[in-house]
Design a protein around this motif. Structure first.
Motif, PDB file in Angstrom:
ATOM      1  N   ALA A 172       0.833  -1.206   0.000  1.00 46.93           N
ATOM      2  CA  ALA A 172       0.000   0.000   0.000  1.00 46.93           C
ATOM      3  C   ALA A 172       0.863   1.250   0.000  1.00 46.93           C
ATOM      4  O   ALA A 172       0.647   2.181  -0.795  1.00 46.93           O
ATOM      5  CB  ALA A 172      -0.919  -0.010   1.219  1.00 46.93           C
ATOM      6  N   ILE A 173       1.870   1.292   0.869  1.00 49.07           N
ATOM      7  CA  ILE A 173       2.749   2.460   0.945  1.00 49.07           C
ATOM      8  C   ILE A 173       3.532   2.624  -0.353  1.00 49.07           C
ATOM      9  O   ILE A 173       3.624   3.722  -0.914  1.00 49.07           O
ATOM     10  CB  ILE A 173       3.706   2.327   2.147  1.00 49.07           C
ATOM     11  N   GLU A 174       4.083   1.521  -0.831  1.00 50.93           N
ATOM     12  CA  GLU A 174       4.871   1.551  -2.062  1.00 50.93           C
ATOM     13  C   GLU A 174       4.031   2.033  -3.242  1.00 50.93           C
ATOM     14  O   GLU A 174       4.474   2.856  -4.051  1.00 50.93           O
ATOM     15  CB  GLU A 174       5.416   0.153  -2.326  1.00 50.93           C
ATOM     16  N   GLY A 175       2.806   1.529  -3.341  1.00 49.73           N
ATOM     17  CA  GLY A 175       1.944   1.914  -4.450  1.00 49.73           C
ATOM     18  C   GLY A 175       1.615   3.396  -4.438  1.00 49.73           C
ATOM     19  O   GLY A 175       1.664   4.072  -5.475  1.00 49.73           O
ATOM     20  N   VAL A 176       1.274   3.921  -3.265  1.00 50.01           N
ATOM     21  CA  VAL A 176       0.946   5.344  -3.162  1.00 50.01           C
ATOM     22  C   VAL A 176       2.163   6.200  -3.503  1.00 50.01           C
ATOM     23  O   VAL A 176       2.064   7.177  -4.263  1.00 50.01           O
ATOM     24  CB  VAL A 176       0.441   5.680  -1.742  1.00 50.01           C
ATOM     25  N   ILE A 177       3.322   5.855  -2.946  1.00 50.47           N
ATOM     26  CA  ILE A 177       4.534   6.641  -3.175  1.00 50.47           C
ATOM     27  C   ILE A 177       4.944   6.617  -4.648  1.00 50.47           C
ATOM     28  O   ILE A 177       5.255   7.652  -5.252  1.00 50.47           O
ATOM     29  CB  ILE A 177       5.693   6.111  -2.302  1.00 50.47           C
ATOM     30  N   HIS A 178       4.939   5.439  -5.251  1.00 42.95           N
ATOM     31  CA  HIS A 178       5.366   5.333  -6.649  1.00 42.95           C
ATOM     32  C   HIS A 178       4.407   6.058  -7.591  1.00 42.95           C
ATOM     33  O   HIS A 178       4.839   6.728  -8.539  1.00 42.95           O
ATOM     34  CB  HIS A 178       5.494   3.862  -7.049  1.00 42.95           C
ATOM     35  N   ASN A 179       3.107   5.931  -7.357  1.00 43.17           N
ATOM     36  CA  ASN A 179       2.142   6.643  -8.190  1.00 43.17           C
ATOM     37  C   ASN A 179       2.280   8.150  -8.035  1.00 43.17           C
ATOM     38  O   ASN A 179       2.170   8.902  -9.012  1.00 43.17           O
ATOM     39  CB  ASN A 179       0.711   6.211  -7.848  1.00 43.17           C
ATOM     40  N   ALA A 180       2.517   8.604  -6.816  1.00 43.34           N
ATOM     41  CA  ALA A 180       2.697  10.034  -6.580  1.00 43.34           C
ATOM     42  C   ALA A 180       3.964  10.545  -7.264  1.00 43.34           C
ATOM     43  O   ALA A 180       3.980  11.657  -7.808  1.00 43.34           O
ATOM     44  CB  ALA A 180       2.760  10.315  -5.086  1.00 43.34           C
ATOM     45  N   ALA A 181       5.027   9.728  -7.243  1.00 38.53           N
ATOM     46  CA  ALA A 181       6.268  10.129  -7.917  1.00 38.53           C
ATOM     47  C   ALA A 181       6.047  10.270  -9.412  1.00 38.53           C
ATOM     48  O   ALA A 181       6.524  11.221 -10.042  1.00 38.53           O
ATOM     49  CB  ALA A 181       7.370   9.112  -7.629  1.00 38.53           C
ATOM     50  N   ARG A 182       5.315   9.330 -10.000  1.00 33.53           N
ATOM     51  CA  ARG A 182       5.039   9.388 -11.437  1.00 33.53           C
ATOM     52  C   ARG A 182       4.216  10.634 -11.805  1.00 33.53           C
ATOM     53  O   ARG A 182       4.347  11.171 -12.894  1.00 33.53           O
ATOM     54  CB  ARG A 182       4.294   8.134 -11.885  1.00 33.53           C
ATOM     55  N   ARG A 183       3.370  11.085 -10.888  1.00 37.45           N
ATOM     56  CA  ARG A 183       2.481  12.215 -11.163  1.00 37.45           C
ATOM     57  C   ARG A 183       3.005  13.531 -10.593  1.00 37.45           C
ATOM     58  O   ARG A 183       2.296  14.531 -10.577  1.00 37.45           O
ATOM     59  CB  ARG A 183       1.089  11.923 -10.592  1.00 37.45           C
ATOM     60  N   ASN A 184       4.232  13.494 -10.047  1.00 43.08           N
ATOM     61  CA  ASN A 184       4.846  14.699  -9.472  1.00 43.08           C
ATOM     62  C   ASN A 184       4.007  15.265  -8.333  1.00 43.08           C
ATOM     63  O   ASN A 184       3.821  16.482  -8.223  1.00 43.08           O
ATOM     64  CB  ASN A 184       5.058  15.766 -10.560  1.00 43.08           C
ATOM     65  N   MET A 185       3.509  14.388  -7.472  1.00 43.64           N
ATOM     66  CA  MET A 185       2.638  14.801  -6.371  1.00 43.64           C
ATOM     67  C   MET A 185       3.234  14.501  -4.995  1.00 43.64           C
ATOM     68  O   MET A 185       2.547  14.594  -3.975  1.00 43.64           O
ATOM     69  CB  MET A 185       1.277  14.097  -6.495  1.00 43.64           C
ATOM     70  N   LEU A 186       4.507  14.158  -4.934  1.00 43.38           N
ATOM     71  CA  LEU A 186       5.101  13.766  -3.663  1.00 43.38           C
ATOM     72  C   LEU A 186       5.099  14.899  -2.638  1.00 43.38           C
ATOM     73  O   LEU A 186       5.094  14.646  -1.431  1.00 43.38           O
ATOM     74  CB  LEU A 186       6.540  13.275  -3.884  1.00 43.38           C
ATOM     75  N   ALA A 187       5.114  16.136  -3.102  1.00 39.60           N
ATOM     76  CA  ALA A 187       5.185  17.271  -2.180  1.00 39.60           C
ATOM     77  C   ALA A 187       3.827  17.672  -1.625  1.00 39.60           C
ATOM     78  O   ALA A 187       3.745  18.568  -0.773  1.00 39.60           O
ATOM     79  CB  ALA A 187       5.825  18.474  -2.876  1.00 39.60           C
ATOM     80  N   ALA A 188       2.750  17.027  -2.051  1.00 34.97           N
ATOM     81  CA  ALA A 188       1.404  17.411  -1.614  1.00 34.97           C
ATOM     82  C   ALA A 188       1.203  17.078  -0.130  1.00 34.97           C
ATOM     83  O   ALA A 188       1.278  15.905   0.255  1.00 34.97           O
ATOM     84  CB  ALA A 188       0.353  16.700  -2.461  1.00 34.97           C
ATOM     85  N   PRO A 189       0.942  18.075   0.734  1.00 36.52           N
ATOM     86  CA  PRO A 189       0.764  17.800   2.174  1.00 36.52           C
ATOM     87  C   PRO A 189      -0.374  16.814   2.454  1.00 36.52           C
ATOM     88  O   PRO A 189      -0.279  16.000   3.372  1.00 36.52           O
ATOM     89  CB  PRO A 189       0.452  19.189   2.751  1.00 36.52           C
ATOM     90  N   GLU A 190      -1.444  16.887   1.676  1.00 28.05           N
ATOM     91  CA  GLU A 190      -2.581  16.005   1.913  1.00 28.05           C
ATOM     92  C   GLU A 190      -2.219  14.547   1.658  1.00 28.05           C
ATOM     93  O   GLU A 190      -2.749  13.641   2.318  1.00 28.05           O
ATOM     94  CB  GLU A 190      -3.764  16.414   1.039  1.00 28.05           C
ATOM     95  N   LEU A 191      -1.337  14.321   0.696  1.00 26.97           N
ATOM     96  CA  LEU A 191      -0.884  12.957   0.421  1.00 26.97           C
ATOM     97  C   LEU A 191      -0.204  12.376   1.650  1.00 26.97           C
ATOM     98  O   LEU A 191      -0.505  11.248   2.070  1.00 26.97           O
ATOM     99  CB  LEU A 191       0.086  12.955  -0.765  1.00 26.97           C
TER     100      LEU A 191
END
Length: 211
Positions: A172-191
């Motif tokens: 679950a953690i890996e999937g969220v992190i990798h998808n966020a990296a692909r979409r350039n969303m890692l810096a989103a506080p809500e994530l």
């Protein structure tokens, strides 16, 4: 699609011993990660890595015989970074929320250095028996660290063994992190906030998860 089996690629020619040579090797590996992330496998060359690192091509070849050995070093460094994040987050039996916050911050930081690197490693860079063995070793240690955290923070439940819970949590953690990296969303506080809530809910059993 080719069925040719890649031969194991060579590792480093020699290990650095002195502080100066260790710094040089680290600069080369960092440059390799930068080039891979920015240009992908198609643009990845030893000349480009040497130029980015600010060293001569001869210096690079003292340690790395070709770009496949550089690729292996980049993979190993990323694996080591991720493992250290999980291990350090679970130290000292801190409260569950603090563990979750440190784990999420660390995992986001590990994937924010070169956000597209992991996608290149997964989708573009070639693999062989050596890289598969390295990944298998990483996965074993990765799950072991998660299992340690699960054993610390999740009360035993009938029908939910530690290894399975560790696999679900890590995936679950890996999937969220990798998808966020692909979409350039890692810096989103809500994530970050939602991922912390997910970890806390799953490990604490809130909402009767795992019933």
């Amino acid at each position: 699609m080719s069925t040719r089996i890649a031969k194991p690629h060579p590792r480093m020619r020699k290990q650095p011993r002195q502080a100066r040579s260790k710094a040089t090797v680290e600069a080369i590996i960092e440059a390799a990660a930068h080039v891979l992330s920015g240009l992908g496998w198609a643009g990845f060359t030893t000349n480009k890595v040497a130029e980015t690192a600010g060293v001569s091509i001869g210096t690079l070849y003292q340690y790395f015989p070709d770009k496949l050995s550089l690729l292996a070093a980049v993979r190993r460094r990323h694996f080591d970074h991720v493992l250290s994040v999980i291990r350090d987050s679970a130290e000292d039996q801190k409260p569950l929320r603090k563990f979750a916050q440190e784990l999420v911050r660390g995992m986001i930081a590990a994937h924010s250095i070169h956000p597209t690197l992991h996608q290149v490693l997964l989708d573009e860079a070639p693999g062989d028996r050596g890289s598969r063995a390295a990944h298998a070793s990483f996965q074993a240690q990765y799950l072991n660290h998660y299992a340690t955290a699960v054993a610390t923070y999740r009360k035993p439940r009938k029908g939910a063994d530690t290894e399975t819970v560790a696999r679900v949590l890590s995936s679950a953690i890996e999937g969220v992190i990798h998808n966020a990296a692909r979409r350039n969303m890692l810096a989103a506080p809500e994530l970050q906030k939602q991922l912390v809530e997910l970890i806390c809910a799953y490990l604490s059993g809130a909402g009767r998860i795992g019933r």
